[in-house]
Enzyme design. Sequence first.
Site, PDB file in Angstrom:
ATOM      1  N   GLU A 150      30.253  14.061 -10.886  1.00 46.21           N
ATOM      2  CA  GLU A 150      29.693  13.613 -12.459  1.00 46.21           C
ATOM      3  C   GLU A 150      29.812  15.362 -12.567  1.00 46.21           C
ATOM      4  O   GLU A 150      28.931  15.827 -11.654  1.00 46.21           O
ATOM      5  CB  GLU A 150      29.047  13.001 -12.734  1.00 46.21           C
ATOM      6  N   CYS A 210      25.255  10.750 -19.039  1.00 45.93           N
ATOM      7  CA  CYS A 210      26.032  10.650 -17.882  1.00 45.93           C
ATOM      8  C   CYS A 210      26.191   8.755 -17.915  1.00 45.93           C
ATOM      9  O   CYS A 210      25.463   7.755 -18.575  1.00 45.93           O
ATOM     10  CB  CYS A 210      24.851  10.461 -16.628  1.00 45.93           C
ATOM     11  N   CYS A 217      25.419   7.680 -13.449  1.00 40.46           N
ATOM     12  CA  CYS A 217      24.514   7.133 -13.692  1.00 40.46           C
ATOM     13  C   CYS A 217      24.269   6.759 -15.352  1.00 40.46           C
ATOM     14  O   CYS A 217      23.252   6.777 -15.035  1.00 40.46           O
ATOM     15  CB  CYS A 217      23.305   7.545 -12.922  1.00 40.46           C
ATOM     16  N   HIS A 228      19.016   7.213 -18.049  1.00 42.25           N
ATOM     17  CA  HIS A 228      18.613   7.536 -19.291  1.00 42.25           C
ATOM     18  C   HIS A 228      18.460   6.945 -20.356  1.00 42.25           C
ATOM     19  O   HIS A 228      16.561   6.626 -21.185  1.00 42.25           O
ATOM     20  CB  HIS A 228      19.671   8.249 -19.981  1.00 42.25           C
ATOM     21  N   ARG A 281      19.908   8.935  -8.540  1.00 43.43           N
ATOM     22  CA  ARG A 281      19.879  10.287  -8.195  1.00 43.43           C
ATOM     23  C   ARG A 281      18.245  10.936  -7.870  1.00 43.43           C
ATOM     24  O   ARG A 281      18.296  12.074  -7.471  1.00 43.43           O
ATOM     25  CB  ARG A 281      20.655  10.744  -8.954  1.00 43.43           C
ATOM     26  N   SER A 323      19.334  16.101 -11.458  1.00 45.64           N
ATOM     27  CA  SER A 323      19.757  16.910 -10.937  1.00 45.64           C
ATOM     28  C   SER A 323      18.981  17.978 -11.074  1.00 45.64           C
ATOM     29  O   SER A 323      20.105  19.783 -10.523  1.00 45.64           O
ATOM     30  CB  SER A 323      21.409  17.006 -11.272  1.00 45.64           C
ATOM     31  N   CYS A 370      25.199  15.611  -9.968  1.00 48.32           N
ATOM     32  CA  CYS A 370      25.215  14.537 -11.574  1.00 48.32           C
ATOM     33  C   CYS A 370      24.823  16.146 -13.125  1.00 48.32           C
ATOM     34  O   CYS A 370      24.373  16.183 -12.701  1.00 48.32           O
ATOM     35  CB  CYS A 370      24.304  13.435 -11.665  1.00 48.32           C
ATOM     36  N   CYS A 429      23.900  15.616 -17.057  1.00 46.70           N
ATOM     37  CA  CYS A 429      22.697  14.962 -17.577  1.00 46.70           C
ATOM     38  C   CYS A 429      21.700  15.920 -17.813  1.00 46.70           C
ATOM     39  O   CYS A 429      20.268  16.726 -18.087  1.00 46.70           O
ATOM     40  CB  CYS A 429      22.705  14.421 -17.767  1.00 46.70           C
TER      41      CYS A 429
END
Lengths: 314, 559
Positions: free
Chosen positions: B14, B61, B64, B68, B471, B494, B538, B541
């Site tokens: 992503e 995101c 995922c 969030h 993640r 990330s 990812c 985000c």
Amino acid sequence: MEKEQKEFYEKLESKGVSRRAFMKYCTFVTTTLGLSSSFVPKVAEVFAAPKKRPPVVWLHFGECTGCSEAMLRSTYPYPDDLVLEILSVEYHETIMAAAGQQAEDNLHAAVKKYKDKFVCVVEGAIATKDNGIYGRIGGRTFLEIAREVVPKAAAVIAIGNCATFGGIQAAKPNPGGYKGVSDAVGVQPVNLPGCPYNPINLVGTVVNYILMGKVPALDAYGRPLFAYGKTIHDQCPRRSHFELGEFVTEFGSEEAALGYCLYEMGCKGPETYNNCPVAKYNDGTNWPVEAGHPCIGCSEPGFWDNMTPFFEPL
Amino acid sequence: MGKRIIVDPITRIEGHLRIEVEVEGGKVKNAWSSANMFRGIELILQGRDPRDAPLFTQRSCGVCTYVHYLSSVRAVEAAIGVRIPDNARLIRNLLHGAQFQHDHIVHFYHLHALDWVDIVSALKADPKKTATLSENSNNGKWGGSAYFKGVQERLQTFVDSGQLGPINNAYWGHSAYKLPPEGNLMASAHYIEALRLQSRTARMHALFGAKNPHLQSLVAGGVTCVRSLTADKLAEFLHLWKETQAFIENVYIPDLLTVASFYKDWGAIGGATNFLCWGDLPQSEKEPEDLFLPRGWIANRDFQNVQMPDQEKVTEHVVHAWYEDGSPKHPYQGETKPRPGDYETGGDKSTWKFGKPQTGKYSWFKAPRYDGESCEVGPLARVLVGYGLGKKEFKDVVDSTLKKLDIPAAALFSTLGRTAARGLETMVIGSAMEGWITELVENVKNGDTKTYEPWEMPDKGMGHGLNDVARGALGHWIEIEDKKIKNYQMVVPSTWNLGPRCEGGKLGPVEEALIGTPIADPKRPLEILRTVHSFDPCIACGVHVIDPDSNQVYDIKVL
């Protein structure tokens, strides 16, 4: 034609899709498109795998990839059918095997080879402030890439609120100067907003194009009328509660359990044009109001600013 | 100086990521990870209604999705001081469990597998031998020679069409691909199966969350989907869960073990040093004691000695990120003075490099550190913490996997270990979901359909939500003033895994993991993709909090 059709259904069945299920889906698409039932067999023909698959270049800019994910939730056709038998996905960063230089080469080769013949799907908004330095791929800004690729397409489809109207990163104060495709590049795409958009409406647009040989009728914001011609409110199964003045005023209340109207909880259905109540999401499983949550107006331009606070009534 | 390789874009992730490495003597000697996009969601949140924060931050995101949303609603709830009903906890756990199942299946097959599986080689496979391989892996109904023959024919037709689309121009035939053609055919067939399955798995989200991606049924105080607590919806959820879990146990895990058995050398490549988990999936109101995924911190790979982390020891460093220099700060005190990136663009790509990689700035990611150390977060961290604490669910699967592959526990600290841990935790979390479904059904049976606790917005408040998502460790911090958002911060997986160097020059986990990686062919750096993808990057985000106009300094008090 008969033989081809027979082969097509056999192929479907070998993949675990019955003829009945397939026709049901075609009826669904036909209804979504607002066509009469006599069109059902023609819609079915569109899905019978073409010999030369139409090339698609799918660009990702400032976004969350939720619209690609939404496409992958498509069940008829399944995503593997889309990729292997229906479309020729020349460039799509999330699914392509190639990376780096080889990925960039694929993009350039496809745009050159299929100039004026490919469908360009754009997902994500384009940073324009400071020459677009806030978003880059392979060292080039989103803006450079969009200006180079988008005008060379036969048709441009902008999916999701980001590519259509700038989306969340364009909400105030829009720090990166993000814009949708038409504002950033000056090319008017078919706009399929939503956060994410409903993949059924992309399928519907493509079917319409192949059946009628033209882009479907659009509203002033470039949205196809078959999907965005009516408000959520006008199609809402809770509409009778609105007429009777039966409202939810607190989540978890008896009124909420009874499925009363969510207008007082901030529902933006009366000012939002989309077909959620009819098409629903994830193979027709559910949609926000059915899950007891007010509509947030995600298919409207600037909804992150114009429709907020989300939980205050219109 | 060795040869520089730049991979940009890193695909099958992503977002927009660029990785640069320096290769000497056939191995990576140095590495730089650059996030290439900034959107500014936290800045956009300032001054808005706190109730809207979960809907905004969920758009960090779409891969995922949900996570969030969850972390944000928990941060808001902490700030306003509301406790959610038991049914809301169970529904949130079930949605989160479904997210783990979905996310990890998609990562293994669609984002990572092609680093290990040569799809083109699958065309040469013998379907009968493939069926035998598959039977030995206990694939059940996802096998048989007729099935593999059908898949092979389908792939052959696709290749013969000359329109290669997503498989065009990749590293096929690379010497680092080790699977026999039959292994490649088996995995390719299941790539397609998984593509179909995931759309059904995602329907679990639609049942209690309206839609996927971007669910719409959480609110501060609970969930809105009280009308979904019906027998038919619960049964449908259970059915979709069973179908997904069967695939995980009969296909994902066996495929993982089969593929891993050909790549045992990757059990010594791509490891990091320190590991952090906030933990998640509350089994009761008692946190962190009752989290199904435990909280823990591991220093220097000493997994026998798991320590309890404290969020106050988190700092973010900016000296190598595109921000003005400043001292490391806790997220609540974070300063953000952006200095947009200046690496060269255009011209001869072979001359591209970041400004001055050793001392310069090269990413929109800040570098988060725990107690001054870079930490890997995610499946491997969680499995190590669970294993180190002797938690039965993790101990059993880890021990049996190490035994099956005949590798030592030290091999977990690697690219192979990271990819294996992701599969194992998918199975463990998936199994736990059954208990939550049963609890929810029992509650409804007993007439308890409470899904929401009313509350009032305070004038002021501060709170944070700490989660562990697909993640890795995720934290949201919110400050409310005059019933509006004064400040909002996210420190996401990330940035932990893919962030740049810190003030002390210590490498981020992915940079550290890349060092020593063998590169057979610098023009086709397949090996780099293996380690980078094993972290499941990812990027969307990870980049946030920046105000290019005012260079504003955010003054936030520590809790």
